[in-house]
Design a protein around this motif. Structure first.
Motif, PDB file in Angstrom:
ATOM      1  N   SER A   1      -0.282   5.144  11.472  1.00 43.33           N
ATOM      2  CA  SER A   1      -1.041   4.823  10.260  1.00 43.33           C
ATOM      3  C   SER A   1      -0.469   3.611   9.513  1.00 43.33           C
ATOM      4  CB  SER A   1      -1.116   6.033   9.329  1.00 43.33           C
ATOM      5  OG  SER A   1       0.166   6.386   8.849  1.00 43.33           O
ATOM      6  N   ARG A   2       0.789   3.315   9.701  1.00 51.57           N
ATOM      7  CA  ARG A   2       1.368   2.118   9.066  1.00 51.57           C
ATOM      8  C   ARG A   2       0.760   0.838   9.641  1.00 51.57           C
ATOM      9  NH1 ARG A   2       5.800   3.120   5.879  1.00 51.57           N
ATOM     10  NH2 ARG A   2       6.801   5.135   6.177  1.00 51.57           N
ATOM     11  N   SER A   3       0.184   0.931  10.846  1.00 57.60           N
ATOM     12  CA  SER A   3      -0.445  -0.230  11.496  1.00 57.60           C
ATOM     13  C   SER A   3      -1.934  -0.327  11.184  1.00 57.60           C
ATOM     14  CB  SER A   3      -0.271  -0.138  13.015  1.00 57.60           C
ATOM     15  OG  SER A   3       1.073  -0.053  13.357  1.00 57.60           O
TER      16      SER A   3
ATOM     17  N   ARG B   1      -2.932   7.349   3.491  1.00 57.12           N
ATOM     18  CA  ARG B   1      -3.438   8.658   3.902  1.00 57.12           C
ATOM     19  C   ARG B   1      -4.931   8.763   3.616  1.00 57.12           C
ATOM     20  NH1 ARG B   1      -4.990  13.090   1.825  1.00 57.12           N
ATOM     21  NH2 ARG B   1      -4.398  12.595  -0.292  1.00 57.12           N
ATOM     22  N   GLN B   2      -5.354   8.338   2.438  1.00 59.39           N
ATOM     23  CA  GLN B   2      -6.765   8.403   2.073  1.00 59.39           C
ATOM     24  C   GLN B   2      -7.620   7.498   2.961  1.00 59.39           C
ATOM     25  OE1 GLN B   2      -7.016   7.567  -2.134  1.00 59.39           O
ATOM     26  NE2 GLN B   2      -6.141   9.555  -2.713  1.00 59.39           N
ATOM     27  N   ARG B   3      -7.120   6.320   3.270  1.00 60.95           N
ATOM     28  CA  ARG B   3      -7.872   5.401   4.140  1.00 60.95           C
ATOM     29  C   ARG B   3      -8.011   5.978   5.547  1.00 60.95           C
ATOM     30  NH1 ARG B   3      -6.132  -0.147   4.895  1.00 60.95           N
ATOM     31  NH2 ARG B   3      -8.289  -0.536   5.464  1.00 60.95           N
ATOM     32  N   VAL B   4      -6.935   6.589   6.046  1.00 62.20           N
ATOM     33  CA  VAL B   4      -7.001   7.201   7.378  1.00 62.20           C
ATOM     34  C   VAL B   4      -7.988   8.362   7.362  1.00 62.20           C
ATOM     35  CG1 VAL B   4      -5.706   8.516   9.106  1.00 62.20           C
ATOM     36  CG2 VAL B   4      -4.705   6.460   8.116  1.00 62.20           C
TER      37      VAL B   4
ATOM     38  N   GLN C   1     -13.131  10.647   9.126  1.00 58.58           N
ATOM     39  CA  GLN C   1     -14.435  11.248   8.817  1.00 58.58           C
ATOM     40  C   GLN C   1     -15.577  10.358   9.283  1.00 58.58           C
ATOM     41  OE1 GLN C   1     -14.332  12.019   4.611  1.00 58.58           O
ATOM     42  NE2 GLN C   1     -13.319  14.000   4.865  1.00 58.58           N
ATOM     43  N   GLU C   2     -15.432   9.079   9.106  1.00 63.38           N
ATOM     44  CA  GLU C   2     -16.506   8.151   9.441  1.00 63.38           C
ATOM     45  C   GLU C   2     -16.634   7.914  10.949  1.00 63.38           C
ATOM     46  OE1 GLU C   2     -17.819   3.542   8.440  1.00 63.38           O
ATOM     47  OE2 GLU C   2     -16.338   4.553   7.171  1.00 63.38           O
ATOM     48  N   HIS C   3     -15.515   7.825  11.670  1.00 65.24           N
ATOM     49  CA  HIS C   3     -15.566   7.361  13.056  1.00 65.24           C
ATOM     50  C   HIS C   3     -15.278   8.438  14.108  1.00 65.24           C
ATOM     51  CE1 HIS C   3     -16.074   3.401  11.462  1.00 65.24           C
ATOM     52  NE2 HIS C   3     -14.913   3.470  10.814  1.00 65.24           N
TER      53      HIS C   3
ATOM     54  N   MET D   1       0.844  -1.176   0.000  1.00 66.32           N
ATOM     55  CA  MET D   1       0.000   0.000   0.000  1.00 66.32           C
ATOM     56  C   MET D   1       0.892   1.243   0.000  1.00 66.32           C
ATOM     57  SD  MET D   1      -2.762   1.258   2.883  1.00 66.32           S
ATOM     58  CE  MET D   1      -3.624  -0.273   2.837  1.00 66.32           C
ATOM     59  N   THR D   2       0.571   2.197  -0.853  1.00 68.27           N
ATOM     60  CA  THR D   2       1.369   3.420  -0.936  1.00 68.27           C
ATOM     61  C   THR D   2       1.004   4.351   0.212  1.00 68.27           C
ATOM     62  OG1 THR D   2      -0.203   4.661  -2.279  1.00 68.27           O
ATOM     63  CG2 THR D   2       1.361   3.231  -3.457  1.00 68.27           C
ATOM     64  N   ALA D   3       1.859   5.305   0.429  1.00 66.05           N
ATOM     65  CA  ALA D   3       1.608   6.295   1.483  1.00 66.05           C
ATOM     66  C   ALA D   3       0.338   7.083   1.172  1.00 66.05           C
ATOM     67  CB  ALA D   3       2.808   7.228   1.619  1.00 66.05           C
TER      68      ALA D   3
END
Length: 184
Positions: free
Chosen positions: A50-52, A7-10, A15-17, A1-3
């Motif tokens: 975020s890497r975890s 970043r987008q997933r975080v 936003q969601e949680h 997974m790229t940085a």
């Protein structure tokens, strides 16, 4: 997974949680106002870790709440230690005789005169007379020029002396700003 993917997933997860996390803290913090700070701290930890971030989206929410719980536990331990320290200091202070003019009923004129000084002048007088600092040290503590501290100190002492003297204050000058009676 790229940085960038991470970043987008975080960002999506936040936003969601984040509203649910804020509610979690608001229900558990001793002071409700702490909830926003706890959320901010949680998000900071989340970004650092975020890497975890779990690969499976369904595992992100529990992961975030695990971080939130650790932040809350740390906050509670800190509050408990802080409270214990405050209690210990209260115990120590209750056994130490209070130097200076702390008995307002005995020194009410002095307290009234000191209260009339500006905050800075009050600090200067207190630091010199009760804490034992030199004017040079006070100037460093307050971040002021030594000459400024010296002049403020002497003016404050004069104001205290005048306020505490039994002599009535001199009448205000009415000739300020005029040249009456002055020769050039």
């Amino acid at each position: 997974m790229t940085a960038e993917d991470r970043r987008q997933r975080v960002e999506r997860a936040v936003q969601e949680h984040a509203p649910a996390l804020l509610g979690y803290f608001a229900r558990r913090a001793v002071q409700r106002e702490d909830a926003a700070d706890l959320l901010a701290e949680t998000l900071l930890v989340l970004w650092r870790r975020s890497r975890s971030l779990p690969d499976v989206d369904d595992e992100i929410r529990p992961w975030m709440f695990g971080i939130a719980r650790n932040v809350l536990m740390h906050h509670r331990r800190h509050r408990a230690r802080q409270g214990a320290l405050v209690d210990r200091l209260r115990g120590i202070l209750s056994t130490i005789p209070r130097p200076g003019f702390t008995d307002v009923s005995t020194y009410d004129d002095l307290h009234r005169a000191i209260a009339e000084l500006s905050d800075t002048d009050r600090d200067i007088i207190g630091l010199v007379h009760w804490e034992g600092f030199s004017l040079i040290e006070v100037s460093r503590m307050l971040g002021m020029k030594e000459g400024t501290v010296r002049s403020r100190y002497h003016r404050a002492r004069s104001a205290l002396r005048e306020s505490l003297s039994d002599d009535p204050p001199p009448p205000p000058r009415t000739d300020i700003g005029s040249n009456h009676g002055h020769r050039r």
